[in-house]
Motif scaffolding. Structure first.
Motif, PDB file in Angstrom:
ATOM      1  N   GLY A  49      12.683  50.156 -77.474  1.00 39.62           N
ATOM      2  CA  GLY A  49      13.008  50.802 -78.339  1.00 39.62           C
ATOM      3  C   GLY A  49      14.651  50.723 -78.400  1.00 39.62           C
ATOM      4  N   PHE A  50      15.398  50.252 -77.473  1.00 41.05           N
ATOM      5  CA  PHE A  50      16.930  50.257 -77.681  1.00 41.05           C
ATOM      6  C   PHE A  50      17.136  48.809 -77.350  1.00 41.05           C
ATOM      7  CE2 PHE A  50      20.995  50.741 -75.637  1.00 41.05           C
ATOM      8  CZ  PHE A  50      21.697  51.436 -76.822  1.00 41.05           C
ATOM      9  N   GLY A  51      16.972  48.114 -76.226  1.00 40.63           N
ATOM     10  CA  GLY A  51      17.304  46.892 -76.075  1.00 40.63           C
ATOM     11  C   GLY A  51      17.115  46.654 -74.823  1.00 40.63           C
ATOM     12  N   LYS A  78      30.481  36.982 -63.598  1.00 34.91           N
ATOM     13  CA  LYS A  78      28.970  37.437 -64.350  1.00 34.91           C
ATOM     14  C   LYS A  78      29.530  38.468 -65.429  1.00 34.91           C
ATOM     15  CE  LYS A  78      26.059  37.818 -60.401  1.00 34.91           C
ATOM     16  NZ  LYS A  78      25.249  38.750 -59.630  1.00 34.91           N
ATOM     17  N   THR A  79      28.933  38.190 -66.714  1.00 35.66           N
ATOM     18  CA  THR A  79      29.252  38.999 -67.984  1.00 35.66           C
ATOM     19  C   THR A  79      27.931  39.493 -68.084  1.00 35.66           C
ATOM     20  OG1 THR A  79      28.573  36.983 -69.278  1.00 35.66           O
ATOM     21  CG2 THR A  79      30.934  37.277 -68.752  1.00 35.66           C
ATOM     22  N   ILE A  80      27.944  40.688 -68.841  1.00 32.45           N
ATOM     23  CA  ILE A  80      26.866  41.496 -69.309  1.00 32.45           C
ATOM     24  C   ILE A  80      26.554  40.961 -70.637  1.00 32.45           C
ATOM     25  CG2 ILE A  80      25.831  43.694 -70.000  1.00 32.45           C
ATOM     26  CD1 ILE A  80      27.705  44.792 -67.937  1.00 32.45           C
ATOM     27  N   HIS A  81      25.074  40.542 -71.063  1.00 32.16           N
ATOM     28  CA  HIS A  81      24.506  40.396 -72.276  1.00 32.16           C
ATOM     29  C   HIS A  81      23.587  41.551 -72.576  1.00 32.16           C
ATOM     30  CE1 HIS A  81      23.005  37.832 -75.766  1.00 32.16           C
ATOM     31  NE2 HIS A  81      21.743  38.114 -74.979  1.00 32.16           N
ATOM     32  N   PHE A  82      23.773  41.901 -74.044  1.00 42.63           N
ATOM     33  CA  PHE A  82      22.827  42.886 -74.499  1.00 42.63           C
ATOM     34  C   PHE A  82      22.016  42.565 -75.864  1.00 42.63           C
ATOM     35  CE2 PHE A  82      22.201  46.515 -77.687  1.00 42.63           C
ATOM     36  CZ  PHE A  82      21.210  47.101 -76.891  1.00 42.63           C
ATOM     37  N   LYS A  83      20.911  42.467 -75.677  1.00 39.33           N
ATOM     38  CA  LYS A  83      20.116  42.105 -76.969  1.00 39.33           C
ATOM     39  C   LYS A  83      19.264  43.254 -77.491  1.00 39.33           C
ATOM     40  CE  LYS A  83      16.792  39.028 -78.816  1.00 39.33           C
ATOM     41  NZ  LYS A  83      15.688  38.142 -78.826  1.00 39.33           N
ATOM     42  N   MET A  84      19.615  43.742 -78.685  1.00 43.71           N
ATOM     43  CA  MET A  84      18.974  44.883 -79.209  1.00 43.71           C
ATOM     44  C   MET A  84      17.644  44.739 -79.599  1.00 43.71           C
ATOM     45  SD  MET A  84      20.457  45.800 -83.002  1.00 43.71           S
ATOM     46  CE  MET A  84      21.922  45.188 -82.982  1.00 43.71           C
ATOM     47  N   SER A  85      16.751  46.060 -79.444  1.00 41.18           N
ATOM     48  CA  SER A  85      15.510  45.829 -79.897  1.00 41.18           C
ATOM     49  C   SER A  85      15.022  45.558 -81.217  1.00 41.18           C
ATOM     50  CB  SER A  85      14.604  47.151 -79.405  1.00 41.18           C
ATOM     51  OG  SER A  85      14.888  48.218 -79.960  1.00 41.18           O
ATOM     52  N   LYS A  86      13.880  45.109 -81.770  1.00 43.97           N
ATOM     53  CA  LYS A  86      13.807  45.059 -83.408  1.00 43.97           C
ATOM     54  C   LYS A  86      13.661  46.563 -83.901  1.00 43.97           C
ATOM     55  CE  LYS A  86      11.007  40.800 -82.998  1.00 43.97           C
ATOM     56  NZ  LYS A  86       9.712  40.162 -83.266  1.00 43.97           N
ATOM     57  N   ASP A  87      13.170  47.699 -83.336  1.00 45.33           N
ATOM     58  CA  ASP A  87      13.197  48.921 -83.820  1.00 45.33           C
ATOM     59  C   ASP A  87      14.693  49.228 -84.149  1.00 45.33           C
ATOM     60  OD1 ASP A  87      10.479  48.997 -83.376  1.00 45.33           O
ATOM     61  OD2 ASP A  87      10.828  50.143 -81.728  1.00 45.33           O
ATOM     62  N   LEU A  88      15.638  49.448 -82.839  1.00 42.17           N
ATOM     63  CA  LEU A  88      17.097  49.452 -83.197  1.00 42.17           C
ATOM     64  C   LEU A  88      17.494  48.708 -84.276  1.00 42.17           C
ATOM     65  CD1 LEU A  88      19.437  51.198 -82.140  1.00 42.17           C
ATOM     66  CD2 LEU A  88      19.931  49.503 -80.639  1.00 42.17           C
ATOM     67  N   PHE A  89      17.293  47.361 -84.289  1.00 45.48           N
ATOM     68  CA  PHE A  89      17.918  46.554 -85.759  1.00 45.48           C
ATOM     69  C   PHE A  89      17.396  47.032 -86.804  1.00 45.48           C
ATOM     70  CE2 PHE A  89      17.497  42.922 -88.409  1.00 45.48           C
ATOM     71  CZ  PHE A  89      18.690  42.423 -88.249  1.00 45.48           C
ATOM     72  N   LYS A  90      16.169  47.460 -86.969  1.00 50.41           N
ATOM     73  CA  LYS A  90      15.556  48.039 -88.175  1.00 50.41           C
ATOM     74  C   LYS A  90      16.306  49.485 -88.704  1.00 50.41           C
ATOM     75  CE  LYS A  90      11.187  45.769 -87.931  1.00 50.41           C
ATOM     76  NZ  LYS A  90       9.487  45.920 -87.813  1.00 50.41           N
ATOM     77  N   LYS A  91      16.417  50.227 -87.598  1.00 46.48           N
ATOM     78  CA  LYS A  91      17.170  51.705 -87.837  1.00 46.48           C
ATOM     79  C   LYS A  91      18.624  51.551 -88.297  1.00 46.48           C
ATOM     80  CE  LYS A  91      14.273  54.500 -85.059  1.00 46.48           C
ATOM     81  NZ  LYS A  91      14.305  55.258 -83.825  1.00 46.48           N
ATOM     82  N   ILE A  92      19.261  50.428 -87.751  1.00 47.76           N
ATOM     83  CA  ILE A  92      20.727  50.049 -88.152  1.00 47.76           C
ATOM     84  C   ILE A  92      20.706  49.768 -89.365  1.00 47.76           C
ATOM     85  CG2 ILE A  92      22.874  48.991 -87.494  1.00 47.76           C
ATOM     86  CD1 ILE A  92      22.164  49.044 -84.473  1.00 47.76           C
TER      87      ILE A  92
END
Length: 97
Positions: A49-51, A78-92
Motif C-alpha cells: 500500500g506504500f511502495g 549503491k543507490t536506493i530506488h523507490f517505486k510507489m504502489s498503485k494505491d499510493l499513486f491513486k491517493k496522491i
C-alpha cells in the motif's frame, strides 16, 4: 513540507495516546533500522500500500568536474530506488486521504 521523525512520532502519539512516547520511538527506530539493514544486504523492502525500496548499483566510471573540466574517477556505489504502489499513486493523484 517534509516529514521528519519528530513530527511522525508526534502524530503517532496523538493517534495512539495509550502507548508511551518512548515505546513509539523505539518501534519507529526498529522499523527504520530493519529497512536500512535489508537495503544494505541488497534485499528488497516492500511496504504494501506504500511502495517498494530496492538498491541499484552504479558502475565505476570516469566523470568530469564541471568547474575545472578535469577527469575524476567515480567508484562503484549503491543507490536506493523507490517505486510507489498503485494505491499510493491513486491517493496522491485523486487527492484521497
Amino acid at each position: 513540507m517534509a516529514v521528519v521523525k519528530s513530527k511522525l512520532l508526534k502524530q503517532l502519539s496523538d493517534n495512539y495516546p495509550n502507548f508511551l512516547k518512548k515505546d513509539l520511538e523505539k518501534f519507529t527506530n526498529i522499523i527504520l533500522s530493519e529497512i536500512k539493514r535489508s537495503l544494505k544486504r541488497g534485499d528488497r523492502v516492500e511496504l504494501r500500500g506504500f511502495g517498494v525500496f530496492s538498491t541499484n548499483t552504479q558502475k565505476a566510471r570516469i566523470s568530469r568536474n564541471p568547474k575545472t573540466g578535469e577527469k575524476v574517477n567515480t567508484p562503484e556505489k549503491k543507490t536506493i530506488h523507490f517505486k510507489m504502489s498503485k494505491d499510493l499513486f491513486k491517493k496522491i493523484n485523486n487527492n484521497e486521504e
